[in-house]
Design an enzyme around this catalytic site. Structure first.
Site, short mmCIF file in Angstrom:
data_model
loop_
_atom_site.label_atom_id
_atom_site.label_comp_id
_atom_site.label_asym_id
_atom_site.label_seq_id
_atom_site.Cartn_x
_atom_site.Cartn_y
_atom_site.Cartn_z
N LEU A 1 0.92 -1.37 -0.01
CA LEU A 1 -0.03 0.02 0.13
C LEU A 1 0.89 1.30 -0.07
CD1 LEU A 1 -2.52 -1.09 2.85
CD2 LEU A 1 -2.86 -1.11 0.30
N SER B 1 11.20 4.70 4.38
CA SER B 1 12.61 4.61 4.48
C SER B 1 12.97 3.21 5.07
CB SER B 1 13.33 5.88 5.34
OG SER B 1 12.82 6.86 4.96
N PHE B 2 12.00 2.68 5.90
CA PHE B 2 12.67 1.51 6.77
C PHE B 2 12.13 0.23 6.41
CE2 PHE B 2 12.75 5.05 9.79
CZ PHE B 2 14.47 5.37 9.69
N LYS C 1 2.63 -2.59 8.98
CA LYS C 1 3.70 -1.82 8.52
C LYS C 1 4.97 -2.72 8.88
CE LYS C 1 5.95 2.98 9.53
NZ LYS C 1 5.63 4.08 10.12
N LYS D 1 0.51 16.05 6.45
CA LYS D 1 0.69 16.59 4.99
C LYS D 1 -0.34 15.44 4.29
CE LYS D 1 4.50 13.36 4.35
NZ LYS D 1 5.80 13.03 3.80
N ASN E 1 -0.25 11.62 4.69
CA ASN E 1 -0.23 10.91 6.03
C ASN E 1 -1.61 11.11 6.39
OD1 ASN E 1 2.09 10.33 5.89
ND2 ASN E 1 2.91 11.94 7.12
#
Length: 352
Positions: A51, A55-56, A74, A170, A173
């Protein structure tokens, strides 16, 4: 605005907002430092598709094989977290996610880990990102911007009441649920603070001037970002924009921007009072706190308790064929998860 005939009943009706906030504070303090994890494994889920990426790691849509329920998981790569020295940062995100319970913020259902990854399982919010809807729409009508803005105000008010600074507001998010209401997501930059903090973080177009100046900052940075969000939702583009981040920062520090031609006097006034370079003059940071925003004339048509209890009929409801429909999300290149082997980072993640 008309009343909503189909509402999400996953949150009980809130009648006394002040009492709700006090109880939320107690719940947060009691839950934040609890070591909450499960013996679950990724093998208990069918991985459907990605989805989003970061970065991680990535966020994947999965379906629990036993219950059939859909989740957004996640998946964070332990080796990347260790390499970039983000162990404490990641643990902090987990602790905050597990302790929050608010209608317009995502929360943690389960967390677990294996040799290679940390997993945060959250309810799947199927309507996609506000960013995608805004890009498709060009801009929102003022009533739609106001409907979304009111939910963000309440989400920030809730987090600030718990002494949490968000720092990453933003459109990317903010998710839209199947009913057309919002969920603020990606709490990776959230932090519990007592006064000020100094970390440089955020998205260039949305960063407050005091973050750029490395002076130390507080909750007021979220109200600056909220001003940028109100502007972008209503104009279709942010107030401070350039190709290079340093040019964006220069514009932000100047505090100068042009209102969109479609802006009325009320939205102009609200944005002007939010995009104040001087934090002592910024709405949300004055003597009356968030009430200066909630009582502003742009929000005159908003019934805050009806918004909180999701009783207003949303201006947009996503088109969905099923509870696992992910068509409102962009496509990403899929990558297989690494197979579990020896856990090289057991010591680093012992507190998870």
């Amino acid at each position: 605005m008309s009343l909503n005939t189909e509402r999400d009943d996953s949150f009980p009706v809130i009648n006394d907002y002040e009492e709700f906030l006090k109880k939320s504070k107690t719940h947060f303090e009691n839950t934040f430092n609890k070591k909450v994890s499960t013996t679950m494994s990724i093998e208990e889920f069918s991985c459907i598709r990605t989805l989003g990426t970061g970065s991680f790691g990535r966020v994947m849509l999965v379906r629990h094989k036993g219950s059939g329920n859909y989740y957004a998981i996640k998946i964070l790569d332990k080796s990347r977290i260790v390499k970039l020295r983000q162990i404490e940062h990641t643990l902090n995100e987990k602790k905050i996610l597990q302790a929050l319970r608010f209608p317009f913020i995502v929360y943690l259902e389960y967390s677990f880990m294996d040799s290679n990854y940390i997993y945060f399982a959250m309810p799947f919010v199927s309507g996609g990102e506000m960013f995608s809807l805004l890009r498709k729409s060009g801009k929102f009508e003022e009533t739609q911007s106001k409907f979304y803005a009111a939910q963000v105000v309440l989400a920030l008010e809730y987090m600030h009441y718990l002494d949490i600074i968000y720092r990453d507001l933003k459109p990317e998010n903010i998710l839209i649920d199947r009913f057309g209401y919002l969920k603020v997501t990606d709490l990776g930059f959230c932090k519990v603070i007592s006064s000020r903090t100094w970390t440089l973080c955020g998205t260039p177009e949305y960063i407050a001037p005091e973050i750029i100046l490395s002076k130390g900052y507080g909750m007021a940075v979220d109200w600056w970002s909220f001003g940028v969000l109100v502007y972008e939702m209503s104009a279709g583009f942010p107030p401070f924009y350039a190709k290079e981040p340093m040019k964006i920062y220069e514009k932000i520090l100047s505090g100068k921007y042009r209102n969109a031609p479609s802006f009325g006097s009320d939205i102009k006034d609200l944005i002007k009072n939010l995009l104040q370079v001087d934090v002592t003059r910024r709405f949300g940071n004055l003597k009356n706190g968030v009430d200066d925003i909630k009582n502003h004339r742009w929000f005159n048509s908003i019934n805050w308790m009806e918004i909180l209890n999701r009783e207003i009929k949303p201006p947009y409801v996503p088109s969905l064929k099923s509870s696992g429909d992910s068509s409102n999300f962009d496509q990403y290149r899929e990558e297989p998860l690494k197979q579990s082997g020896t856990d090289r980072y057991a010591r680093e993640f012992r507190d998870f």
